[in-house]
Design a protein around this motif. Structure first.
Motif, short mmCIF file in Angstrom:
data_model
loop_
_atom_site.label_atom_id
_atom_site.label_comp_id
_atom_site.label_asym_id
_atom_site.label_seq_id
_atom_site.Cartn_x
_atom_site.Cartn_y
_atom_site.Cartn_z
N PRO A 58 61.40 3.09 -56.59
CA PRO A 58 61.78 1.88 -57.33
C PRO A 58 61.77 2.12 -58.83
O PRO A 58 60.93 2.87 -59.35
N GLU A 59 62.70 1.48 -59.54
CA GLU A 59 62.80 1.67 -60.98
C GLU A 59 61.55 1.19 -61.71
O GLU A 59 61.24 1.66 -62.80
N THR A 60 60.85 0.24 -61.14
CA THR A 60 59.67 -0.33 -61.80
C THR A 60 58.38 0.01 -61.05
O THR A 60 57.37 -0.68 -61.21
N SER A 61 58.42 1.07 -60.23
CA SER A 61 57.22 1.44 -59.48
C SER A 61 57.17 2.97 -59.35
O SER A 61 57.76 3.68 -60.16
N TYR A 62 56.50 3.47 -58.33
CA TYR A 62 56.28 4.91 -58.20
C TYR A 62 55.94 5.24 -56.76
O TYR A 62 55.69 4.35 -55.93
N MET A 63 55.93 6.54 -56.43
CA MET A 63 55.55 6.98 -55.10
C MET A 63 54.04 7.00 -54.97
O MET A 63 53.33 7.37 -55.91
N PRO A 64 53.52 6.62 -53.80
CA PRO A 64 52.07 6.72 -53.60
C PRO A 64 51.64 8.18 -53.50
O PRO A 64 52.43 9.05 -53.13
N GLY A 65 50.40 8.44 -53.82
CA GLY A 65 49.88 9.80 -53.73
C GLY A 65 48.73 10.02 -54.68
O GLY A 65 48.38 9.15 -55.49
N GLU A 66 48.12 11.18 -54.60
CA GLU A 66 46.99 11.51 -55.44
C GLU A 66 47.41 11.54 -56.91
O GLU A 66 48.50 12.02 -57.24
#
Length: 322
Positions: free
Chosen positions: A190-198
């Motif tokens: 998403p343009e206003t979010s991010y991928m989950p992860g460490e």
């Protein structure tokens, strides 16, 4: 994660998708890897020194894939996984020969994958992405991370014929995401979010070189080679260490300065989205670094007031790259 960076480790494997492979990890390797949340495929360049002539010929004729891993004890992982595009032999001196390997991640799928299918009425953006990724499968690219996309079904059937990359681009635009190919997987963020992860913590104790700097394009930071820095994910930086951008006093550039202040702003909690990462080094030299360009994790669309002051990106698009 805040693992100290100590004790270099590298692995360079040249081989086929299945079958024989060569481990060139013990030789001197000079590498340069460019990654980003761009549609353009990631690239890797590797110069391997003093291979036996027979080994060099095998690399030129038999092998199609390169996997490069690097980092430090406790923080080690894949930096590049892609297809060999060119192999070139040369000589650096009377005693040293080299083999240059140029590779790309998913470029065959990007350039040649064609979608030719029809979806029944009720299809959603997730179905469109799945169809495009299915077309990319024969070229070694599969579907990777996909955020929650709008579920509004189409009232009619959808004919999909054309380049898979075009359907990925159109779907990404309509769903306010950016798409790219990372290690053989097509991902959307998403343009206003991010991928989950460490989330790696980047400090002087964990390999940060110099100080981060606020620039027109985002927050730039240099560190010791760090495979934990992933495109589309977050890193954590202490804002107190960031060298802030100096805005122009020229009245004519006020709108530009305000726009930079919004797009390259400092994040209150120190979390930043990794937009571009470049890994480069020499396994027998001093260079062994990662350079990254990041954006504040909560960067959103520019306020409407900016549209009357200066040209801005299209609606719902705030990143310069992607």
């Amino acid at each position: 994660m805040s693992t100290p960076q100590f004790g270099r480790k590298v692995s360079l494997i040249i081989g086929q998708d299945s079958g024989d492979a060569l481990d060139l990890s013990e030789l001197r390797v000079v590498f340069s890897i460019k990654r980003g949340d761009l549609q353009t495929p990631n690239s890797g360049r590797f110069r391997v020194f003093n291979l036996a002539p027979e080994t060099a010929r095998r690399v030129q004729k038999e092998f199609t894939r390169v996997v490069f891993q690097g980092g430090y004890a406790g923080n080690y992982g894949i930096l590049f996984d892609g297809t060999i595009k060119q192999v070139r032999r040369g000589r650096e001196s009377q005693t040293d020969t080299y083999l240059d390997i140029t590779a790309a991640d998913g470029d065959s799928a990007y350039n040649f994958a064609v979608v030719n299918t029809t979806l029944a009425a009720g299809s959603t953006p997730a179905d469109h992405v799945a169809a495009a990724c299915t077309a990319m499968n024969p070229y070694g690219v599969t579907q990777g991370y996909l955020p929650e996309l709008p579920t509004n079904p189409l009232p009619r059937g959808k004919v999909m014929f054309g380049m898979a990359r075009d359907f990925m681009r159109w779907t990404a635009r309509t769903c306010q995401t950016v798409w790219s190919i990372q290690d053989g997987k097509a991902i959307m963020v998403p343009e206003t979010s991010y991928m989950p992860g460490e989330i790696p913590v980047i400090t002087s104790e964990t390999g940060m070189i110099g100080l981060p700097e606020q620039t027109q394009n985002g927050i730039t930071i240099k560190m010791l080679l760090n495979p934990s820095v992933k495109i589309g994910r977050l890193i954590e930086i202490n804002n107190a260490s960031v060298q802030q951008y100096e805005y122009s006093l020229n009245v004519g550039q006020q709108a530009q300065s305000e726009r930079i202040e919004q797009q390259a702003k400092l994040q209150d909690d120190g979390y930043y989205y990794v937009m571009i990462a470049e890994h480069y080094g020499d396994t027998r030299g001093n260079d062994f670094y990662t350079d990254a360009i990041c954006l504040a994790a909560d960067v959103t669309v520019l306020p409407d007031s900016f549209k009357t002051k200066a040209a801005v990106p299209p609606d719902f698009v705030i990143k310069k790259y992607g």
